[in-house]
Write a protein that holds these residues in place. Structure first.
Motif, PDB file in Angstrom:
ATOM      1  N   ILE A  39       0.868  -1.176   0.000  1.00  0.00           N
ATOM      2  CA  ILE A  39       0.000   0.000   0.000  1.00  0.00           C
ATOM      3  C   ILE A  39       0.904   1.224   0.000  1.00  0.00           C
ATOM      4  N   ARG A  85      -2.941   6.192   1.535  1.00  0.00           N
ATOM      5  CA  ARG A  85      -4.402   6.295   1.577  1.00  0.00           C
ATOM      6  C   ARG A  85      -4.749   7.774   1.611  1.00  0.00           C
ATOM      7  N   VAL A 102      -7.547   4.018  -1.563  1.00  0.00           N
ATOM      8  CA  VAL A 102      -6.286   3.362  -1.224  1.00  0.00           C
ATOM      9  C   VAL A 102      -5.482   3.241  -2.511  1.00  0.00           C
ATOM     10  N   ASP A 118     -11.382   2.548  -0.940  1.00  0.00           N
ATOM     11  CA  ASP A 118     -10.873   1.928   0.280  1.00  0.00           C
ATOM     12  C   ASP A 118     -12.028   1.224   0.988  1.00  0.00           C
ATOM     13  N   ASP A 178     -11.907  -0.719   3.394  1.00  0.00           N
ATOM     14  CA  ASP A 178     -11.769  -0.772   4.852  1.00  0.00           C
ATOM     15  C   ASP A 178     -12.570   0.357   5.503  1.00  0.00           C
ATOM     16  N   PRO A 236     -11.746  -5.452  -3.050  1.00  0.00           N
ATOM     17  CA  PRO A 236     -10.425  -5.054  -2.529  1.00  0.00           C
ATOM     18  C   PRO A 236      -9.309  -5.685  -3.349  1.00  0.00           C
TER      19      PRO A 236
END
Length: 267
Positions: A65, A68, A125, A153, A155, A164
């Protein structure tokens, strides 16, 4: 074979710039507490169609990653500009007591820059991926290159039509490039790529098989998809489509041949 259907949308924040769709953030949270998001995407039924819609199509491993960020949509567009040379823009009877500089005013509610407004934003993300192969070349991207792929994102929000992209996994990705001018609401990543049509541009690579993340993808070519959609059970979710990387390359070749044929007809 693009049937141009759309997923319903609810009231909220537009996502057109970032996700190549229109969509919204709902104030209602789901059972897991995340805000619910819905979006309107063009619907594709085959690997051929997402190839045609993409700038590049690659196989890649997700390395990490990168960052974000919550996309606030960027600067609000200014109001219409008045041409000072127009006759109705000139005051023919000015007040000599008036100041040449108007008094400052507070920022209206809801305009960018008003911190009290609490504008909604879309959590994103950004992932670093390494290209391992290409079905559709372009934009100077080659095998072994590392690029940044952006995704909603999940999450932070729940969104139907978004899958995802996990670190450590391998995917076939059909991508469109966004540059800084395309996404004024994102400042941490100047240029990145997004999957075509949400998760319709994401295929998971397994041991010898490739599985589309979206149930909308039911065939390699548009002709294959049309046949599949006519078969019983396809529209009720009983149809499961799987292929191989070799199959995806064949679908890309079909898309390229059709594009070349269309170009020849225009000459």
């Amino acid at each position: 074979m693009n049937n141009n259907k759309s997923v319903p949308a609810v009231i909220g924040l537009a996502l057109a710039c970032l996700t190549a769709c229109s969509g919204t953030v709902s104030p209602v949270s789901g059972g897991d507490g995340r805000p619910q998001v819905e979006a309107d995407y063009s619907i594709y039924a085959s690997a051929e169609e997402v190839t045609t819609a993409s700038d590049i199509a690659i196989t890649a491993a997700v390395l990490s990653i990168e960052t974000r960020e919550c996309d606030d949509g960027g600067e609000s567009s200014s109001g219409p500009t008045v041409d000072p040379t127009e006759s109705d823009a000139v005051d023919t009877n000015p007040d000599p007591s008036a100041s040449s500089s108007p008094a400052p005013t507070s920022t209206p509610s809801g305009i960018a820059g008003n911190s009290a407004g609490g504008a909604q934003c879309m959590p994103m993300v950004f992932l670093k991926v390494r290209v391992s192969g290409m079905m559709k070349r372009g934009f100077g991207v080659n095998d072994g290159d590392e690029i940044i792929v952006g995704n909603i994102d999940t999450d932070a929000v729940s969104m139907e039509g978004t899958t995802p992209i996990a670190v450590g996994k391998q995917y076939a990705l059909y991508l469109t490039q966004l540059t800084a001018s395309d996404h004024p609401g994102i400042t941490s990543v100047p240029t990145f790529w997004i999957p075509v049509g949400g998760n319709q541009g994401i295929f998971t690579l397994g041991k010898g098989t490739v599985q589309p993340a979206s149930a909308n993808i039911v065939g390699l070519t548009a002709a294959d998809a049309e046949k599949a959609l006519r078969s019983p059970g396809t529209t009720t979710g009983r149809h499961k489509f799987a292929t191989t990387v070799s199959g995806l390359k064949k679908a890309a070749a079909v898309a390229a041949a059709k594009k070349a044929a269309a170009a020849r007809k225009k000459k």
